[in-house]
Write a protein that holds these residues in place. Structure first.
Motif, PDB file in Angstrom:
ATOM      1  N   GLU A   1      -0.063  11.106   5.395  1.00 59.53           N
ATOM      2  CA  GLU A   1       0.450  12.034   4.438  1.00 59.53           C
ATOM      3  C   GLU A   1       1.546  13.111   5.123  1.00 59.53           C
ATOM      4  O   GLU A   1       2.462  13.156   4.713  1.00 59.53           O
ATOM      5  CB  GLU A   1      -0.667  12.728   3.899  1.00 59.53           C
TER       6      GLU A   1
ATOM      7  N   LYS B   1       5.668  16.890  -4.891  1.00 57.59           N
ATOM      8  CA  LYS B   1       4.387  16.503  -5.753  1.00 57.59           C
ATOM      9  C   LYS B   1       4.969  15.022  -6.613  1.00 57.59           C
ATOM     10  O   LYS B   1       4.246  14.047  -6.275  1.00 57.59           O
ATOM     11  CB  LYS B   1       3.987  17.525  -6.580  1.00 57.59           C
TER      12      LYS B   1
ATOM     13  N   LEU C   1       5.458  12.126  -4.158  1.00 59.85           N
ATOM     14  CA  LEU C   1       4.188  11.853  -3.375  1.00 59.85           C
ATOM     15  C   LEU C   1       3.504  10.986  -4.486  1.00 59.85           C
ATOM     16  O   LEU C   1       2.925   9.754  -3.890  1.00 59.85           O
ATOM     17  CB  LEU C   1       3.392  12.873  -2.973  1.00 59.85           C
ATOM     18  N   ALA C   2       3.318  11.325  -5.609  1.00 61.35           N
ATOM     19  CA  ALA C   2       2.683  10.644  -6.597  1.00 61.35           C
ATOM     20  C   ALA C   2       3.560   9.227  -6.935  1.00 61.35           C
ATOM     21  O   ALA C   2       2.805   8.260  -7.028  1.00 61.35           O
ATOM     22  CB  ALA C   2       2.813  11.495  -7.993  1.00 61.35           C
TER      23      ALA C   2
ATOM     24  N   TYR D   1       2.434   7.065  -3.932  1.00 59.43           N
ATOM     25  CA  TYR D   1       1.212   6.420  -3.763  1.00 59.43           C
ATOM     26  C   TYR D   1       0.943   5.499  -4.863  1.00 59.43           C
ATOM     27  O   TYR D   1      -0.010   4.723  -4.862  1.00 59.43           O
ATOM     28  CB  TYR D   1       0.160   7.744  -3.997  1.00 59.43           C
TER      29      TYR D   1
ATOM     30  N   PRO E   1      -0.563   1.878  -3.153  1.00 62.27           N
ATOM     31  CA  PRO E   1      -1.974   2.486  -3.326  1.00 62.27           C
ATOM     32  C   PRO E   1      -2.919   2.745  -1.924  1.00 62.27           C
ATOM     33  O   PRO E   1      -3.607   3.556  -1.851  1.00 62.27           O
ATOM     34  CB  PRO E   1      -2.776   1.745  -4.392  1.00 62.27           C
TER      35      PRO E   1
ATOM     36  N   LEU F   1      -1.708   3.481   0.890  1.00 59.39           N
ATOM     37  CA  LEU F   1      -1.266   4.817   1.363  1.00 59.39           C
ATOM     38  C   LEU F   1      -2.093   5.871   1.014  1.00 59.39           C
ATOM     39  O   LEU F   1      -2.429   6.847   1.897  1.00 59.39           O
ATOM     40  CB  LEU F   1       0.332   5.097   1.372  1.00 59.39           C
ATOM     41  N   ARG F   2      -2.441   5.799  -0.144  1.00 64.55           N
ATOM     42  CA  ARG F   2      -3.121   7.105  -0.822  1.00 64.55           C
ATOM     43  C   ARG F   2      -4.654   6.988  -0.079  1.00 64.55           C
ATOM     44  O   ARG F   2      -5.437   7.914   0.534  1.00 64.55           O
ATOM     45  CB  ARG F   2      -3.158   6.976  -2.406  1.00 64.55           C
ATOM     46  N   ASP F   3      -5.150   5.669  -0.069  1.00 62.20           N
ATOM     47  CA  ASP F   3      -6.448   5.465   0.373  1.00 62.20           C
ATOM     48  C   ASP F   3      -6.649   5.915   1.995  1.00 62.20           C
ATOM     49  O   ASP F   3      -7.574   6.456   2.408  1.00 62.20           O
ATOM     50  CB  ASP F   3      -6.864   3.991   0.418  1.00 62.20           C
TER      51      ASP F   3
ATOM     52  N   ARG G   1      -4.741   8.366   3.341  1.00 61.04           N
ATOM     53  CA  ARG G   1      -3.500   9.357   3.618  1.00 61.04           C
ATOM     54  C   ARG G   1      -4.092  10.321   4.697  1.00 61.04           C
ATOM     55  O   ARG G   1      -3.277  10.735   5.441  1.00 61.04           O
ATOM     56  CB  ARG G   1      -3.567  10.097   2.346  1.00 61.04           C
ATOM     57  N   LYS G   2      -5.568  10.334   5.191  1.00 61.47           N
ATOM     58  CA  LYS G   2      -5.715  11.266   6.248  1.00 61.47           C
ATOM     59  C   LYS G   2      -5.902  10.592   7.545  1.00 61.47           C
ATOM     60  O   LYS G   2      -6.083  11.171   8.597  1.00 61.47           O
ATOM     61  CB  LYS G   2      -7.161  11.897   5.988  1.00 61.47           C
TER      62      LYS G   2
END
Ligand SMILES: Nc1ncnc2c1ncn2[C@@H]1O[C@H](COP(=O)(O)OP(=O)(O)O)[C@@H](O)[C@H]1O
Ligand SMILES: [Mg+2]
Lengths: 302, 261
Positions: free
Chosen positions: B100, B115, B118-119, B122, B126, B128-130, B132-133
């Motif tokens: 992220e 925002k 980013l949406a 993602y 998808p 990358l969302r999983d 992201r940390k």
């Protein structure tokens, strides 16, 4: 036990100065891959600026006048750093790192010469309200100034780390430090990154210099403390902010503990061994981990 | 429209790498730029996105215009702000930063719409969302390519320059990247796609250019290029060069062979 705790408190107080200085070195190193030798001069200039400002702000109740002077002094040295980066360093970008490092050494000498004119030959009080007063914390005598230094440093470090973690510019600085070309490709202005790093290093050095001058005051040799940041950053690793903080406090603690106990346990090392103890620890660490405790392996030394 | 006219680029003041390149990327389209290793494709992208300076390169002749305004004297930050974003060869993700954080760096010039962008990213990626940390350096090659593309999209550019996105990826992933490029294009981003995988690039591009030794040697609709037997034969290395002489030639031959596979 009391002696030990007293030594630890003093070490953490003094370590704050080293940690702030080391952070400045590391921030500039991360942005430009140059070790800036101008930090000791910024330290002296900061302490000097604060001493004049504190005098001018005597009307404000203690200790707030002094804190205001500290903030203004730090901002002033930040602007000085910004100006020097823009006029002297920026045109040199692309030249060999060694050349830039030498130029920072020149800056250090010039700034110190100018500062010395204002200091004169006497010791100049920095205008802090604490002097060498101590308070008693559960039987342990702790200098008030050390408490202030430690708390301020912890706060500054927290602000700094959030800046690098959450702010747009802080993230840009980390990105540019990792890969300059790719940072450019994201639209980051590397010039802004350089300038910010010099301003931050200047402000941190100013606070460090002021803290160092509490208690004893400012004389022409104050900058020598700046050299203690070197074992701190080498312990922590040139390119690690966390390492700079831990390195700084480690150097402070080692010095303080050695000063307290060496006379009892190893008197044959002579008096004042504590002054060089940080360098000894640095050498020992370098033998095991040449890139510092927290540094990146590939990092070259300048 | 992004237009390159008669562009010459020199490295280190002496090495002439682009010799009069002209190319057009009309708004809304996917344009493919093909060519063997060392042809000058990356150099052209660097010239467009203002990254030549980092490599001691310089535009010595010709022009690059965005909607008829010259941009070849602008710096990289300015060009990104004008809506042109490059995804460099080899992904070049910020390996020490989290996924992220990489994306937020991509939003540097467009922090206001962080925002939404980013949406969108993602939504496209998808995975990358999983992750992201996660520290970006631990992603797989395919995920890193997606991160590099997603990071570029974070400023919502109008033009996306992709430098060999399929390089080093397994066939299935190449398919996936290909479909994503189409999707990105359908969402309104114009794409200049540099590839050695010609089949992949030409299968989605409208128009194709072939570059060789710093010159455009072929400029045709993608469909015609795909069918062009001369091109196939030439880039398969079966042309005038004759017999394979050394290991270097073998490598070169294999590279060219892969180029059309
Ligand atoms: N920084 C540089 N300095 C000098 N020559 C370079 C530089 N970068 C690339 N070149 C040369 O320019 C030519 C084109 O390279 P490049 O644009 O990377 O080609 P491609 O992306 O098509 O493989 C090559 O011959 C390469 O050796
Ligand atoms: Mg290339």
């Amino acid at each position: 036990m009391t002696t030990f705790l007293q030594a630890v408190a003093g070490g953490l107080g003094q370590g704050s100065v080293y940690a702030l200085l080391a952070l400045g070195f590391v921030i500039i190193y991360k942005s430009m891959r140059v070790v800036s030798f101008a930090q000791p001069a910024f330290m002296l200039a900061g302490a000097l600026a604060v001493s004049f400002l504190a005098e001018a702000l005597l009307g404000i109740p203690s200790p707030w006048g002094f804190f205001l002077a500290l903030v203004l002094g730090a901002v002033g040295v930040a602007l000085l750093g910004l100006g020097i980066e823009r006029t002297v360093i920026r045109p040199m970008v692309g030249k060999p790192v060694f050349v830039i490092a030498i130029i920072t050494l020149g800056i250090d000498i010039v700034v110190r010469l100018v500062a010395n004119i204002f200091i004169g030959l006497d010791v100049r009080p920095v205008g802090d309200p604490w002097g060498l007063n101590s308070i008693n914390l559960g039987g342990v005598q702790v200098q008030e100034r050390h408490i202030v230094m430690l708390v301020t440093t912890v706060l500054l470090v927290a602000v700094l780390f959030s800046f690098f973690k959450y702010s747009r510019l802080g993230l840009a600085m980390r990105a540019a430090s990792f890969n300059q070309e790719t940072a450019l490709a994201q639209g980051i202005s590397v010039g802004t990154v350089f300038a910010t790093s010099w301003a931050m290093a200047g402000a941190l050095a100013a606070v460090a210099g002021t803290f160092q001058a509490t208690g004893a005051g400012i004389d022409q040799n104050l900058w020598i403390i700046g050299l203690k940041a070197l074992p701190a950053i080498i312990l922590g690793g040139l390119d690690s902010l966390g390492g700079a903080v831990i390195g700084g406090f480690t150097v402070g603690l080692v010095e303080s503990l050695v000063a307290t106990y060496q006379g009892d346990f190893a008197p044959w090392l002579g008096q004042n061994f504590s002054v060089v103890s940080a360098y000894v620890v640095m050498l020992l660490v370098l033998l095991v981990r040449p890139y510092g405790l927290f540094g990146t392996k590939e990092v070259e030394r300048v | 429209m992004l237009a390159v006219r008669n562009l010459e680029v020199v490295y280190d003041d002496v090495i002439l790498v682009l010799r009069g390149v002209s190319l057009e990327v009309p708004e809304g389209k996917i344009v493919a730029l093909l060519g063997a290793n060392g042809a000058g494709k990356t150099t052209l992208l660097r010239a467009i996105s203002g990254l030549l300076g980092v490599h001691e390169g310089e535009v010595t002749k010709g022009s690059i215009t965005l909607d008829d305004e010259p941009i070849h004297r602008s710096n990289a930050a300015r060009i990104v702000a004008r809506g042109i974003k490059q995804v460099q060869e080899g992904r070049q993700i910020f390996a020490e930063l989290t996924v992220e954080e990489n994306l937020r760096v991509g939003a540097h010039t467009n922090i206001k719409h962080l925002k939404e962008n980013l949406a969108r990213v993602y939504g496209l990626f998808p995975v990358l969302r999983d992750r992201r940390k996660r520290t970006a350096g631990y992603l797989s090659g395919g995920e890193q390519q997606m991160l590099a593309m997603g990071r570029a999209l974070m400023s919502d550019p109008s033009y996306l320059l992709l430098d060999e996105p399929s390089l080093g990826l397994a066939p299935l992933l190449v398919q996936q990247i290909r479909d994503l490029i189409v999707q990105i294009n359908e969402q309104g981003t114009t794409v200049l796609l540099v590839e050695q995988n010609a089949t992949m690039a030409l299968s989605i591009a409208e128009h194709g250019y072939v570059m060789e030794n710093g010159k455009i040697v072929m400029d045709k609709p993608a469909r015609e290029l795909l069918a062009d037997e001369d091109i196939r034969e030439f880039y398969l290395g079966l042309g005038a060069e004759g017999a394979v002489k050394s290991f270097r030639d073998v490598k070169h031959y294999k590279r060219r062979k892969r180029w059309l596979s």
